[in-house]
Design a protein around this motif. Structure first.
Motif, mmCIF file in Angstrom:
data_model
loop_
_atom_site.group_PDB
_atom_site.id
_atom_site.type_symbol
_atom_site.label_atom_id
_atom_site.label_comp_id
_atom_site.label_asym_id
_atom_site.label_seq_id
_atom_site.Cartn_x
_atom_site.Cartn_y
_atom_site.Cartn_z
ATOM 1 N N ALA A 151 -24.578 88.693 55.219
ATOM 2 C CA ALA A 151 -25.383 89.049 54.055
ATOM 3 C C ALA A 151 -25.501 90.561 53.859
ATOM 4 O O ALA A 151 -26.063 91.018 52.864
ATOM 5 C CB ALA A 151 -26.782 88.437 54.181
ATOM 6 N N LEU A 152 -24.966 91.343 54.801
ATOM 7 C CA LEU A 152 -25.040 92.799 54.683
ATOM 8 C C LEU A 152 -24.162 93.298 53.546
ATOM 9 O O LEU A 152 -23.056 92.802 53.335
ATOM 10 C CB LEU A 152 -24.583 93.457 55.992
ATOM 11 N N SER A 153 -24.669 94.277 52.840
ATOM 12 C CA SER A 153 -23.854 94.904 51.793
ATOM 13 C C SER A 153 -22.802 95.797 52.438
ATOM 14 O O SER A 153 -22.893 96.136 53.627
ATOM 15 C CB SER A 153 -24.731 95.733 50.856
ATOM 16 N N LEU A 154 -21.811 96.196 51.659
ATOM 17 C CA LEU A 154 -20.753 97.058 52.177
ATOM 18 C C LEU A 154 -21.329 98.386 52.667
ATOM 19 O O LEU A 154 -20.911 98.909 53.712
ATOM 20 C CB LEU A 154 -19.705 97.309 51.087
ATOM 21 N N GLU A 155 -22.285 98.923 51.937
ATOM 22 C CA GLU A 155 -22.904 100.189 52.332
ATOM 23 C C GLU A 155 -23.652 100.053 53.654
ATOM 24 O O GLU A 155 -23.571 100.942 54.514
ATOM 25 C CB GLU A 155 -23.857 100.663 51.233
ATOM 26 N N GLN A 156 -24.364 98.941 53.833
ATOM 27 C CA GLN A 156 -25.082 98.706 55.091
ATOM 28 C C GLN A 156 -24.110 98.561 56.255
ATOM 29 O O GLN A 156 -24.354 99.088 57.348
ATOM 30 C CB GLN A 156 -25.954 97.456 54.960
ATOM 31 N N GLN A 157 -23.019 97.846 56.012
ATOM 32 C CA GLN A 157 -22.011 97.692 57.054
ATOM 33 C C GLN A 157 -21.416 99.042 57.449
ATOM 34 O O GLN A 157 -21.200 99.318 58.626
ATOM 35 C CB GLN A 157 -20.909 96.747 56.579
#
Length: 214
Positions: A35-41
């Motif tokens: 569920a993590l966004s690309l930015e969070q990843q």
């Protein structure tokens, strides 16, 4: 020993319930990775890459500067469970803490495996698993004891309105939690002095995987 076996047998359904709740938390935590966004990843990846390089070059293995800081984090968790067990309204809080414990472990392991594959799994085995092989049973035993005491309060004080002293069950509850707190120091010792060496052994593979990825 006989009383311990009898208590464990009486509380076996609670152990099963807490274990299932913990496992559900682990699965939920692992699914949260997706569920993590690309930015969070990318933010997490940058932090971990910096951590791996720093560890590989001989830097500290964690932000904790002392044994007692590591121990206090675990002891606060145990202490919070103990306090919640003293009150009837704290019973849901104990269950939430057990679920969150599973979520934290599941998310950590799930992210490492998802991001770094087999080397991430190996790093999780040496960084997350060792101390948690002690802490998970400790937290489960503290939780079951707290739930059992809270249910005792509900049955004998709220529903039935029985008299009698609470001194004996309270003393048993406090002693069990105290013994688990001492066991927590053993887990903190392992995390402080053994885990960092094991992490440094695996880190070169992660640094190499990171270099290949970038």
């Amino acid at each position: 020993m006989h009383s311990f076996r009898k208590a464990f047998k009486d509380q076996a359904p609670l152990y099963v319930f807490v274990a299932v709740l913990f496992l559900v938390g682990v699965l939920f935590g692992a699914m949260m990775v997706n569920a993590l966004s690309l930015e969070q990843q990318q933010d997490i990846a940058r932090y971990l890459n910096h951590f791996f390089v720093n560890l590989h070059e001989g830097g500290p293995a964690s932000g904790q500067s002392s044994f007692w800081e590591i121990a206090s984090l675990h002891l606060k968790w145990i202490g919070l469970i103990w306090i919640l067990g003293l009150s009837v309204i704290g019973l849901p809080g104990i269950l939430i803490l057990d679920f969150l414990k599973g979520v934290l472990i599941g998310f950590t392991v799930g992210y490492l495996v998802g991001q770094y594959s087999w080397s991430g799994l190996l790093f999780a085995l040496v960084s997350v698993a060792p101390q948690n092989m002690l802490m998970i049973p400790i937290v489960m035993m503290c939780s079951v004891t707290a739930i059992h005491f809270s249910l005792y309060m509900i049955r004998n004080r709220l529903l039935v309105q029985r008299g009698g002293s609470l001194a004996k069950p309270l003393m048993s509850y406090a002693i069990t939690t105290g013994v688990m707190a001492l066991a927590t120091l053993a887990a903190a010792s392992f995390e402080m002095w053994v885990t960092p060496s094991m992490m440094r052994w695996v880190t070169p593979m992660l640094v190499q995987a990171t270099n290949l990825a970038f």
